[in-house]
Design a protein around this motif. Structure first.
Motif, PDB file in Angstrom:
ATOM      1  N   MET A   1      18.830 -13.526 -38.139  1.00  0.00           N
ATOM      2  CA  MET A   1      20.093 -12.928 -37.706  1.00  0.00           C
ATOM      3  C   MET A   1      20.381 -13.143 -36.341  1.00  0.00           C
ATOM      4  SD  MET A   1      22.349 -11.394 -39.254  1.00  0.00           S
ATOM      5  CE  MET A   1      23.774 -10.359 -38.969  1.00  0.00           C
ATOM      6  N   SER A   2      19.530 -13.116 -35.323  1.00  0.00           N
ATOM      7  CA  SER A   2      19.700 -13.463 -34.088  1.00  0.00           C
ATOM      8  C   SER A   2      20.285 -14.771 -33.700  1.00  0.00           C
ATOM      9  CB  SER A   2      18.499 -13.111 -33.290  1.00  0.00           C
ATOM     10  OG  SER A   2      17.435 -13.847 -33.542  1.00  0.00           O
ATOM     11  N   VAL A   5      23.927 -14.645 -34.276  1.00  0.00           N
ATOM     12  CA  VAL A   5      24.642 -14.141 -33.283  1.00  0.00           C
ATOM     13  C   VAL A   5      24.793 -14.940 -31.915  1.00  0.00           C
ATOM     14  CG1 VAL A   5      24.681 -12.049 -31.724  1.00  0.00           C
ATOM     15  CG2 VAL A   5      24.152 -11.718 -33.943  1.00  0.00           C
ATOM     16  N   PHE A   6      23.545 -15.666 -31.784  1.00  0.00           N
ATOM     17  CA  PHE A   6      23.641 -16.579 -30.589  1.00  0.00           C
ATOM     18  C   PHE A   6      24.601 -17.643 -30.918  1.00  0.00           C
ATOM     19  CE2 PHE A   6      21.897 -20.547 -28.744  1.00  0.00           C
ATOM     20  CZ  PHE A   6      21.781 -20.163 -27.438  1.00  0.00           C
ATOM     21  N   LEU A   7      24.695 -18.388 -32.082  1.00  0.00           N
ATOM     22  CA  LEU A   7      25.554 -19.280 -32.217  1.00  0.00           C
ATOM     23  C   LEU A   7      27.212 -18.887 -32.052  1.00  0.00           C
ATOM     24  CD1 LEU A   7      24.072 -21.142 -35.351  1.00  0.00           C
ATOM     25  CD2 LEU A   7      24.147 -22.043 -32.876  1.00  0.00           C
ATOM     26  N   GLY A  60      27.072 -21.317 -37.222  1.00  0.00           N
ATOM     27  CA  GLY A  60      26.655 -19.951 -37.496  1.00  0.00           C
ATOM     28  C   GLY A  60      26.924 -19.476 -38.836  1.00  0.00           C
ATOM     29  N   CYS A  61      28.060 -20.048 -39.449  1.00  0.00           N
ATOM     30  CA  CYS A  61      28.306 -19.855 -40.779  1.00  0.00           C
ATOM     31  C   CYS A  61      27.188 -20.419 -41.897  1.00  0.00           C
ATOM     32  CB  CYS A  61      29.828 -20.254 -41.281  1.00  0.00           C
ATOM     33  SG  CYS A  61      31.154 -19.217 -40.329  1.00  0.00           S
ATOM     34  N   SER A  62      26.899 -21.577 -41.401  1.00  0.00           N
ATOM     35  CA  SER A  62      25.862 -22.077 -42.484  1.00  0.00           C
ATOM     36  C   SER A  62      24.480 -21.526 -42.194  1.00  0.00           C
ATOM     37  CB  SER A  62      25.632 -23.727 -41.934  1.00  0.00           C
ATOM     38  OG  SER A  62      26.749 -24.357 -41.921  1.00  0.00           O
ATOM     39  N   VAL A  63      24.081 -20.963 -40.969  1.00  0.00           N
ATOM     40  CA  VAL A  63      22.893 -20.433 -41.106  1.00  0.00           C
ATOM     41  C   VAL A  63      22.962 -19.053 -41.687  1.00  0.00           C
ATOM     42  CG1 VAL A  63      21.446 -19.160 -39.291  1.00  0.00           C
ATOM     43  CG2 VAL A  63      22.174 -21.326 -38.858  1.00  0.00           C
ATOM     44  N   GLN A  64      24.230 -18.326 -41.677  1.00  0.00           N
ATOM     45  CA  GLN A  64      24.277 -17.201 -42.473  1.00  0.00           C
ATOM     46  C   GLN A  64      24.252 -17.326 -44.001  1.00  0.00           C
ATOM     47  OE1 GLN A  64      24.535 -13.971 -41.077  1.00  0.00           O
ATOM     48  NE2 GLN A  64      24.522 -13.048 -43.355  1.00  0.00           N
TER      49      GLN A  64
END
Length: 186
Positions: A1-2, A5-7, A60-64
């Motif tokens: 999750m971090s 947020v970082f991305l 960020g969307c891909s990681v989520q």
């Protein structure tokens, strides 16, 4: 999750740079004696900053999305259990092993119904008590739902197997199943 947020924080920083102008921030701090970039260079820098911000938002969307695929939510477990109940009611079934009941059938239907919800190895179906109550849970959801299955002998002939019931009929009866799903343990 971090990481997500970082991305998104990096994307926000590049968005600020794109809106303020990448070179404007630098050249305002410097005396005007130096050579300033042309308007075309400033426009290219802005477009590049917007592009980099877009890349970080996409990342960020891909990681989520990847994080969401590794776990189940409580609503996803309930929805998959309800879909499995509908699937079980659609077809007649042969009576299962009394020690296992319909556990394997329910698990297969829940996995199929929740194919895009979370990992299939995280689904757990356990028979609760001696009846046809089953507790369904999945890793990461923290929720358990109770499925109560009722069986009624089908009006159809059944599955023909010569000598199956040591009688003259040679058929194994099939059952119509109905199931209800409630929140919480059984």
């Amino acid at each position: 999750m971090s990481a997500v947020v970082f991305l998104f924080a990096i994307a926000a920083a590049f968005l600020v740079i794109a809106l303020a102008g990448p070179y404007r921030l630098y050249w305002r701090a410097r005396p005007h004696a130096g050579r300033q970039p042309s308007d075309a260079a400033l426009a290219v820098g802005r477009i590049a900053a917007f592009g980099v911000a877009g890349v970080f938002v996409f990342g960020g969307c891909s990681v989520q999305a990847g994080v969401d695929q590794r776990s189940w939510s409580a609503s996803e477990v309930r929805e998959a259990a309800e879909d499995a109940a509908e699937s079980m009611a659609a077809d007649t079934q042969i009576r299962r092993d009394p020690t296992d009941g319909y556990t394997s059938l329910i698990k297969a239907d829940v996995i199929q119904a929740g194919e895009d919800q979370g990992p299939s190895y995280g689904v757990s179906v356990e028979q609760a008590g001696d009846g046809h109550d089953y507790e369904i849970s999945a890793d990461g959801s923290g929720a358990t739902v109770c499925m109560h299955v009722t069986e009624e002998e089908s009006s159809e002939v059944g599955v023909f197997v010569p000598g199956a019931d040591s009688g003259n009929s040679g058929s194994i009866p099939e059952y119509d199943l109905t199931a209800t799903v409630d929140d919480g343990a059984c």
